[in-house]
Write an enzyme that holds these catalytic residues in place. Structure first.
Site, PDB file in Angstrom:
ATOM      1  N   ASP A   6      36.152  45.323  28.465  1.00 11.89           N
ATOM      2  CA  ASP A   6      35.571  46.727  29.199  1.00 11.89           C
ATOM      3  C   ASP A   6      35.875  47.979  28.923  1.00 11.89           C
ATOM      4  O   ASP A   6      35.501  48.714  30.170  1.00 11.89           O
ATOM      5  CB  ASP A   6      34.843  45.704  30.528  1.00 11.89           C
ATOM      6  CG  ASP A   6      33.313  45.446  30.772  1.00 11.89           C
ATOM      7  OD1 ASP A   6      32.711  45.962  29.880  1.00 11.89           O
ATOM      8  OD2 ASP A   6      33.012  45.567  31.734  1.00 11.89           O
TER       9      ASP A   6
ATOM     10  N   ASP B 199      28.211  35.812  40.163  1.00 17.19           N
ATOM     11  CA  ASP B 199      28.208  34.302  39.789  1.00 17.19           C
ATOM     12  C   ASP B 199      27.410  32.859  40.491  1.00 17.19           C
ATOM     13  O   ASP B 199      27.133  32.551  40.394  1.00 17.19           O
ATOM     14  CB  ASP B 199      29.529  34.119  39.816  1.00 17.19           C
ATOM     15  CG  ASP B 199      30.686  34.194  40.952  1.00 17.19           C
ATOM     16  OD1 ASP B 199      30.573  34.933  41.105  1.00 17.19           O
ATOM     17  OD2 ASP B 199      31.935  33.728  40.291  1.00 17.19           O
TER      18      ASP B 199
HETATM   19  O1  LIG Z   1      33.615  45.322  35.160  1.00 14.50           O
HETATM   20  C1  LIG Z   1      34.402  44.720  35.085  1.00 14.50           C
HETATM   21  C2  LIG Z   1      34.788  43.650  36.044  1.00 14.50           C
HETATM   22  C3  LIG Z   1      35.435  43.391  35.490  1.00 14.50           C
HETATM   23  N1  LIG Z   1      34.922  42.571  34.257  1.00 14.50           N
HETATM   24  C4  LIG Z   1      35.833  40.880  34.526  1.00 14.50           C
HETATM   25  O2  LIG Z   1      35.856  40.034  35.687  1.00 14.50           O
HETATM   26  C5  LIG Z   1      36.670  39.259  35.426  1.00 14.50           C
HETATM   27  C6  LIG Z   1      36.833  38.899  37.182  1.00 14.50           C
HETATM   28  O3  LIG Z   1      37.392  40.591  38.167  1.00 14.50           O
HETATM   29  P1  LIG Z   1      38.542  40.469  38.687  1.00 14.50           P
HETATM   30  O4  LIG Z   1      38.649  41.800  39.424  1.00 14.50           O
HETATM   31  O5  LIG Z   1      39.319  39.440  38.150  1.00 14.50           O
HETATM   32  O6  LIG Z   1      37.597  39.512  40.227  1.00 14.50           O
HETATM   33  P2  LIG Z   1      38.182  38.207  40.613  1.00 14.50           P
HETATM   34  O7  LIG Z   1      37.933  38.091  42.140  1.00 14.50           O
HETATM   35  O8  LIG Z   1      40.020  37.563  40.374  1.00 14.50           O
HETATM   36  O9  LIG Z   1      37.022  37.661  39.808  1.00 14.50           O
HETATM   37  C7  LIG Z   1      37.043  36.385  41.379  1.00 14.50           C
HETATM   38  O10 LIG Z   1      35.809  36.260  41.951  1.00 14.50           O
HETATM   39  C8  LIG Z   1      33.893  37.035  40.498  1.00 14.50           C
HETATM   40  C9  LIG Z   1      33.160  37.225  41.677  1.00 14.50           C
HETATM   41  O11 LIG Z   1      32.704  35.928  42.223  1.00 14.50           O
HETATM   42  C10 LIG Z   1      33.920  36.150  39.621  1.00 14.50           C
HETATM   43  O12 LIG Z   1      33.185  37.120  38.836  1.00 14.50           O
HETATM   44  C11 LIG Z   1      35.203  35.576  38.915  1.00 14.50           C
HETATM   45  O13 LIG Z   1      34.998  34.944  37.822  1.00 14.50           O
HETATM   46  C12 LIG Z   1      36.181  35.550  39.834  1.00 14.50           C
HETATM   47  O14 LIG Z   1      37.109  34.868  39.509  1.00 14.50           O
HETATM   48  C13 LIG Z   1      37.967  39.972  34.424  1.00 14.50           C
HETATM   49  O15 LIG Z   1      38.260  38.841  33.507  1.00 14.50           O
HETATM   50  C14 LIG Z   1      37.499  41.067  34.853  1.00 14.50           C
HETATM   51  O16 LIG Z   1      38.305  41.732  33.532  1.00 14.50           O
HETATM   52  C15 LIG Z   1      35.088  42.861  33.541  1.00 14.50           C
HETATM   53  O17 LIG Z   1      34.546  41.869  32.747  1.00 14.50           O
HETATM   54  N2  LIG Z   1      33.988  43.896  33.379  1.00 14.50           N
END
Ligand SMILES: O=c1ccn([C@@H]2O[C@H](COP(=O)(O)OP(=O)(O)O[C@H]3O[C@H](CO)[C@@H](O)[C@H](O)[C@H]3O)[C@@H](O)[C@H]2O)c(=O)[nH]1
Ligand SMILES: [Mn+2]
Length: 546
Positions: free
Chosen positions: A137, A442
């Site tokens: 992204d 999710d």
């Molecule tokens: O515009 C975006 C924003 C994030 N991501 C990806 O989404 C994932 C999760 O994002 P992150 O910012 O790391 O959020 P977390 O709080 O760590 O994520 C947790 O919480 C999210 C929302 O519940 C779930 O989607 C994730 O799988 C879960 O690990 C990462 O691999 C990012 O690279 C994208 O692909 N596009």
């Protein structure tokens, strides 16, 4: 007919009786406390308001406590039988598409992203049945460059992993915080592959630091031509590049074995279109992969969650392919474990209670939620299929030899599926794919799948299937919890908004009820008017039913 032996079994987690006894004592305590509060309300002017406020707060926490008991009452544990799977199916197994999401080369370093990619390419599973997709992204040439380096390194890494059966198969984790499996291979070979890996990560890290790809490197792959000086992370055309075509002739590793397909995708981004974050990326991946590999199982992981257990695909298939229960199962969720726990786990970030007890408890009442990473879905389920017991999955989907179009043609075709406007006036983000407009996309997607009749299972094997990088500082922890809480309260609000609305209406109308039933003075509403209003209310309720 001989009854087939199950591919998995469900056991009750031990210690239930002790927990239930403890819960009963807590319940008794809560009841006694509430009883005391209700029977000892002080007189007006002697702190009554504060007393009632505390009573309301304690009542709310009691309700909350009762609700949490439903997820702690009966945790279960699943056990799979991979040996039976092997006996029954051999290597005649379904294909799996693996989605990895990344968003920013600065906060998610490409050298770590490719370690995750290499770990999932190296599953103990027939390579020709694995297709790995990286969604970027950030739309960054640096991430593309790192993936191109990974596609070359995979030719050495995959045979090395399989020859010596090493774990974990993320090179970063294996070389730098390994549990000591280094003795499984000859030191010479180990230092050769380690040098290769270090040289590669050095090249990637220095390139990322400089922010520019040397011109001579760009000559190596046509994919670099997609970038020009005008492209930014928020404004670019769709990019799809098949770096390894598993069905092609040249996709072989050092030992001459087939390599998994490897695809880079950066969906189109334009400032005037909302991109829906990770959910938007996942939906674009679902479409793009349906043209390239179209496998019936989809695993998705965040880029910071590497595979720590090379048997996880076979483990997950023990659920889907089980003759008795498999057809009910829409997705198999693994826990989010972290390998960077802080000392004494001061912020509770290792999510022990959630992983060991609460999600395991939900597993006994219909299944765990989908938690965004480490989850195997049926493709059809993600695409909105409603459960039916007559539905038969086509496990050969994607494997069947199709007349293969030219790789350039496939790339062009799939780009049109990753544009900003593709989803306009469609059900994507609603009935199809991952849901939009929620910070916990999710969770609501998982709930929607349950609502369509599917069950889910939670698998928490001894050796963690995935390990990620969790928050370590207070600021990171607060940010993550703020996001989760915002998202979850939205889910809660959607579910309970009607109840809240009705409650508010009742409260607003209290003076009217008073005038109807309690007042004795002139302001009392005549009995006939009360009766007529009740009649109208009943009529009003009947309208939507008719
Ligand atoms: O515009 C975006 C924003 C994030 N991501 C990806 O989404 C994932 C999760 O994002 P992150 O910012 O790391 O959020 P977390 O709080 O760590 O994520 C947790 O919480 C999210 C929302 O519940 C779930 O989607 C994730 O799988 C879960 O690990 C990462 O691999 C990012 O690279 C994208 O692909 N596009
Ligand atoms: Mn994360």
């Amino acid at each position: 007919m001989e009854r087939r032996r199950r591919l998995f079994e469900t056991e009750k987690v031990g210690g239930r009786a002790a927990y239930r006894f403890q819960a009963v004592t807590v319940a008794a305590g809560i009841l006694l406390l509430l009883y005391y509060r209700v029977t000892h309300v002080p007189a007006a002017g002697e702190g009554r308001a504060a007393w009632l406020g505390i009573l309301a707060a304690e009542f709310w926490f009691s309700v909350y406590w009762v609700i949490t008991q439903s997820v702690r009452w009966g945790p279960v544990r699943r056990r799979t039988f991979k040996d039976r799977l092997a006996q029954r199916y051999g290597e005649e197994l379904p294909g799996v598409d693996i989605f990895v999401c990344t968003a920013d080369p600065q906060s998610e370093p490409p050298s770590l992203v490719i370690s995750t990619i290499l770990s999932v390419m190296a599953y103990n599973y027939p390579s020709e049945k694995i297709s790995v997709y990286l969604s970027d992204d950030g739309g960054s040439i640096l991430t593309f460059y790192a993936l191109w380096e990974a596609s070359k390194f995979a030719k050495h890494w995959l045979p090395f992993c399989k020859r010596y059966n090493i774990e974990p198969r993320s090179p970063a984790a294996y070389f730098f915080n390994s549990e000591g499996h280094h003795d499984r291979c000859p030191p010479k070979e180990l230092s050769f592959i380690k040098d290769l890996y270090e040289e590669m990560t050095n090249r990637i890290d220095t390139t990322v630091m400089s922010g520019k790809i040397p011109e001579e490197i760009k000559l190596n792959h046509k994919g670099f031509d997609e970038w020009n000086s005008e492209i930014t992370s928020k404004d670019h055309q769709p990019i799809v590049q098949i770096l390894i075509d598993g069905k092609g002739q040249n996709a072989v590793d050092d030992d001459g074995n087939v390599l998994p397909t490897l695809v880079y995708m950066a969906r189109e981004k334009r400032p005037q279109y909302h991109h829906n974050f990770k959910a938007g990326a996942m939906n674009a991946l679902i479409r793009v992969s349906s043209v390239i590999s179209d496998n019936p199982i989809i695993l998705n992981v965040d880029c910071d969650m590497y595979s720590n257990n090379s048997d996880s695909i076979r483990d997950a298939l023990c659920f889907f392919l089980d003759e008795e229960m498999g057809h009910n199962i829409g997705f198999v969720q693994y826990p989010q474990n972290y390998n960077n726990e802080t000392e004494n786990n001061i912020y509770g970030n290792s999510l022990q209670v959630l992983n060991q007890v609460e999600i395991a408890g939900l597993d006994s009442v219909g299944g765990p939620p989908y938690i965004g990473t480490g989850c195997f879905h049926r493709r059809e389920v993600l695409c909105g299929r409603i459960f039916s017991k007559d539905y038969k999955e086509d496990w050969n989907r994607g494997i069947k030899e199709k007349a293969r179009a030219d790789i350039y043609e496939i790339e062009e075709k799939t780009k049109s599926l990753a544009t900003c406007t593709y989803e306009h006036r469609t059900q994507w983000g609603n009935e199809i794919g991952i849901k939009y407009d929620c910070a916990v996309e999710d969770i609501i997607t998982g709930l929607a799948i349950h609502c369509r009749g599917w069950e889910s299972v939670y698998n928490n094997p001894q050796r963690a299937a995935f390990l990620g990088v969790g928050p370590t500082t207070l600021a990171q922890t607060l940010l993550q919890h703020k996001r989760w809480s915002e998202g979850l309260s939205k889910v809660e609000f959607v579910v309970s908004s009607k109840v809240i609305l009705c409650g508010m209406l009742v409260i607003i109308n209290i003076p009217i009820y008073e005038a109807m039933f309690l007042r004795k003075d002139k302001a009392r509403i005549p009995f006939t008017v009360t009766l007529a209003s009740i009649g109208f209310v009943i009529l009003a309720f009947l309208i939507p039913i008719v």
